[in-house]
Structure formats: structure tokens, C-alpha cells
Write a protein that holds these residues in place. Sequence first.
Motif, PDB file in Angstrom:
ATOM      1  N   PHE A 254       0.836  -1.209   0.000  1.00 21.01           N
ATOM      2  CA  PHE A 254       0.000   0.000   0.000  1.00 21.01           C
ATOM      3  C   PHE A 254       0.872   1.260   0.000  1.00 21.01           C
ATOM      4  O   PHE A 254       0.589   2.215  -0.723  1.00 21.01           O
ATOM      5  CB  PHE A 254      -0.948   0.008   1.219  1.00 21.01           C
ATOM      6  N   SER A 255       1.941   1.257   0.822  1.00 21.34           N
ATOM      7  CA  SER A 255       2.797   2.451   0.907  1.00 21.34           C
ATOM      8  C   SER A 255       3.473   2.726  -0.430  1.00 21.34           C
ATOM      9  O   SER A 255       3.590   3.892  -0.849  1.00 21.34           O
ATOM     10  CB  SER A 255       3.881   2.266   1.975  1.00 21.34           C
ATOM     11  N   ALA A 256       3.932   1.668  -1.112  1.00 31.48           N
ATOM     12  CA  ALA A 256       4.609   1.850  -2.407  1.00 31.48           C
ATOM     13  C   ALA A 256       3.670   2.518  -3.408  1.00 31.48           C
ATOM     14  O   ALA A 256       4.092   3.380  -4.193  1.00 31.48           O
ATOM     15  CB  ALA A 256       5.108   0.503  -2.930  1.00 31.48           C
TER      16      ALA A 256
ATOM     17  N   LEU B 158      -7.277  -0.521   2.929  1.00 27.27           N
ATOM     18  CA  LEU B 158      -8.189   0.101   1.957  1.00 27.27           C
ATOM     19  C   LEU B 158      -8.959   1.216   2.650  1.00 27.27           C
ATOM     20  O   LEU B 158      -9.190   2.287   2.085  1.00 27.27           O
ATOM     21  CB  LEU B 158      -9.185  -0.940   1.413  1.00 27.27           C
ATOM     22  N   TYR B 159      -9.340   0.959   3.891  1.00 29.09           N
ATOM     23  CA  TYR B 159     -10.098   1.953   4.651  1.00 29.09           C
ATOM     24  C   TYR B 159      -9.221   3.162   4.993  1.00 29.09           C
ATOM     25  O   TYR B 159      -9.635   4.308   4.878  1.00 29.09           O
ATOM     26  CB  TYR B 159     -10.660   1.311   5.926  1.00 29.09           C
ATOM     27  N   LYS B 160      -7.973   2.847   5.420  1.00 27.61           N
ATOM     28  CA  LYS B 160      -7.083   3.923   5.892  1.00 27.61           C
ATOM     29  C   LYS B 160      -6.520   4.774   4.764  1.00 27.61           C
ATOM     30  O   LYS B 160      -6.011   5.863   4.998  1.00 27.61           O
ATOM     31  CB  LYS B 160      -5.877   3.294   6.615  1.00 27.61           C
TER      32      LYS B 160
ATOM     33  N   THR C 178      -7.968 -18.172  -3.523  1.00 29.22           N
ATOM     34  CA  THR C 178      -7.734 -16.848  -2.928  1.00 29.22           C
ATOM     35  C   THR C 178      -8.043 -15.781  -3.971  1.00 29.22           C
ATOM     36  O   THR C 178      -7.740 -15.942  -5.156  1.00 29.22           O
ATOM     37  CB  THR C 178      -6.288 -16.713  -2.410  1.00 29.22           C
ATOM     38  N   ARG C 179      -8.701 -14.724  -3.500  1.00 21.48           N
ATOM     39  CA  ARG C 179      -9.043 -13.592  -4.368  1.00 21.48           C
ATOM     40  C   ARG C 179      -8.029 -12.480  -4.104  1.00 21.48           C
ATOM     41  O   ARG C 179      -7.813 -12.095  -2.956  1.00 21.48           O
ATOM     42  CB  ARG C 179     -10.459 -13.134  -4.031  1.00 21.48           C
ATOM     43  N   PHE C 180      -7.383 -12.029  -5.155  1.00 19.70           N
ATOM     44  CA  PHE C 180      -6.401 -10.940  -5.059  1.00 19.70           C
ATOM     45  C   PHE C 180      -7.016  -9.678  -5.667  1.00 19.70           C
ATOM     46  O   PHE C 180      -7.925  -9.771  -6.511  1.00 19.70           O
ATOM     47  CB  PHE C 180      -5.125 -11.300  -5.838  1.00 19.70           C
ATOM     48  N   ILE C 181      -6.499  -8.518  -5.262  1.00 21.54           N
ATOM     49  CA  ILE C 181      -6.949  -7.276  -5.905  1.00 21.54           C
ATOM     50  C   ILE C 181      -5.734  -6.516  -6.450  1.00 21.54           C
ATOM     51  O   ILE C 181      -4.638  -6.593  -5.887  1.00 21.54           O
ATOM     52  CB  ILE C 181      -7.743  -6.349  -4.949  1.00 21.54           C
ATOM     53  N   ILE C 182      -5.978  -5.812  -7.561  1.00 23.42           N
ATOM     54  CA  ILE C 182      -4.980  -4.861  -8.070  1.00 23.42           C
ATOM     55  C   ILE C 182      -5.375  -3.510  -7.503  1.00 23.42           C
ATOM     56  O   ILE C 182      -6.517  -3.064  -7.685  1.00 23.42           O
ATOM     57  CB  ILE C 182      -5.005  -4.775  -9.608  1.00 23.42           C
ATOM     58  N   ILE C 183      -4.435  -2.860  -6.773  1.00 24.42           N
ATOM     59  CA  ILE C 183      -4.739  -1.542  -6.209  1.00 24.42           C
ATOM     60  C   ILE C 183      -3.877  -0.474  -6.889  1.00 24.42           C
ATOM     61  O   ILE C 183      -2.745  -0.748  -7.300  1.00 24.42           O
ATOM     62  CB  ILE C 183      -4.509  -1.511  -4.681  1.00 24.42           C
TER      63      ILE C 183
END
Length: 282
Positions: free
Chosen positions: A36-38, A66-68, A173-178
Motif C-alpha cells: 500500500f505504501s509503495a 483500503l479503509y485507511k 484466494t481472491r487478489f486485488i490490483i490496487i
Amino acid sequence: MKIAFLGPHASFTQLATAQLFPNDELLPQSSILDCFSAVENGDVAKAVVPLENSIEGTVSMTLDYLYKTPSIKIEAEAVMPIAHHLMIHPDNSIEDIEKIYSHPQALAQSFHFLDTHYKDIPKQDFSSTAAAAKYVSENKDIKIAAVANQYAANLYGLKIINRNIQDFEQNHTRFIIISKLQNKYENEDLQTLGEKSGMLITLPEDHPGGLHQVLSVFAWRKMNLSKIESRTLKTGLGNYFFFINVEGSWNDILHGNALKELESINADVDFLGNYKEFLLES
Ligand SMILES: O=C(O)C(=O)C[C@]1(C(=O)O)C=C[C@@H](O)C=C1
């Protein structure tokens, strides 16, 4: 393009990322937070992180970040079959094992197998299955085993002593692209499973029927929810936010004035994206 993923090499997340981004530069990170930081800092364009497993449920860290991090949105979801194996250093033998290391999701997905066959052997959480496998390969003097995948066994030169130890045959497993780009990821080489919209909803205060009001916004419009998950806001017991997936596009939601109705009941809506779900190979 630079893509971050939960590493190191041969993690399940890397297997998913390599299928989603076969021609890009993949950068392993040591935690979901680092992914997330990257993205947040602009070091990478996108990242791939796990969201949910069919045996063990939601990866709460992903929901929390995701919330933060409201600037980060979802571009796609991808579902991948997961097979776990128990592996040791080739110089050690099965009787030597004194500890089993893996990602908490992998240990939980194999809990009954490990509890039946290695009941008295302590299990220890690691940042990923592949990090556990790498650690086993680098420490032959401590008698440890790792739960990880076939690629990790090959890459780190480990010997598999038990195959397919996940407790249920169906393990996905479900992955997400952010990313911060608000794009919709497309890939014609992958099978598409459907289209959905994701959102985080927070209610103004705890009151009778609050969640019912939110759900009825979708119910009377005949919009199907494919996931709803509550997660603590960490502001006190009983305070939650909700992650909701609605089948179909955001246009359907806007067109039907669902957003307006959510606003009228003072629900705070963070729209995460309108995206496709893809099927990956194991
Ligand atoms: O540890 C890994 O290899 C990961 O990619 C993480 C992860 C997860 O967090 O769910 C991904 C897939 C499996 O469900 C087990 C672990």
C-alpha cells in the motif's frame, strides 16, 4: 510499469501478479502495508495484494489499509486456486521437524491437517509462505518446515514431505490490483468471471436498523450483493465499517440513484471502483 506484490519470489501473490502483469517490472515487498505504501508514495504504479480466501475468509490487513488509504482504489479482482505443501531442507528428515512456519492464512487453511499429523509441533506465523520457505532453505541447522507452494519448493531447493495439505479441496484466494489511477484493468488473455462495484460504507452512528437501511438501498433495486464484510473501526467495541460488493457497474448504481439514497441516510460511502473479476491458473 512497476508493480509491487507481497513477496518474496514464489509467494502466491507473485504467481497471481505474474499472470496479471506478464510484461511489467515486479517488485517484491515484505508486507501488505509496504504494498500500500509503495502505491501511496508513487514508487510503483500498482500493487497486487490478497483480499480473501475461500477457507479462511478476509485478509483483514488488506481491508484495513483500503479503509485507511482513501486515495487507493481497486482496478480488478483475480481468483487463483491455492495448493499448499509441507516442505523441509533436503538435508533434514521428517522426524527432525521442531517447528512449522508459514503465513497465518496458509497455516489456517491447513489447520486440520497440521493438527492431525503434527499436533505437538509449534506453528509460527511468517510474513508470507515464500518467506517461510526461503528461511527454511537458509537455516538447515534449525529443524523447521514451511507450508508453501510448489514454486517456492523449486526456487528455494526444498523437499516436499506432504502434498496438498489444505483442509478443503476447493481452496481459492481472491487478489486485488490496487492503484491511485482509478483505472479499470482489462486483459483479454484471462477468463473474465464478472463485473462488480466495491465500496466502503460507514454509518454515522450505531442505531437500530442502520445496516438494514443500507442493504435495502440495494435490495429494492434488485442489485445483488456478492460480498459484505464488517470490520472494526478501532474506535471502540461495536463500531464497524462495511466492505460491500455489488454485482454490475457503478453506472447502474448512479443511474438508480442508489448513491443519493445512501447519502440521504447519512451513510459515508468510499467508492473503491467498478472492476472485473478474472480467473487465474494455479
Ligand atoms: O504468503 C503468500 O504466499 C501470499 O501470497 C499471501 C497469501 C494470503 O495472504 O492469503 C496468499 C494466498 C494464500 O491464501 C496464502 C497466503
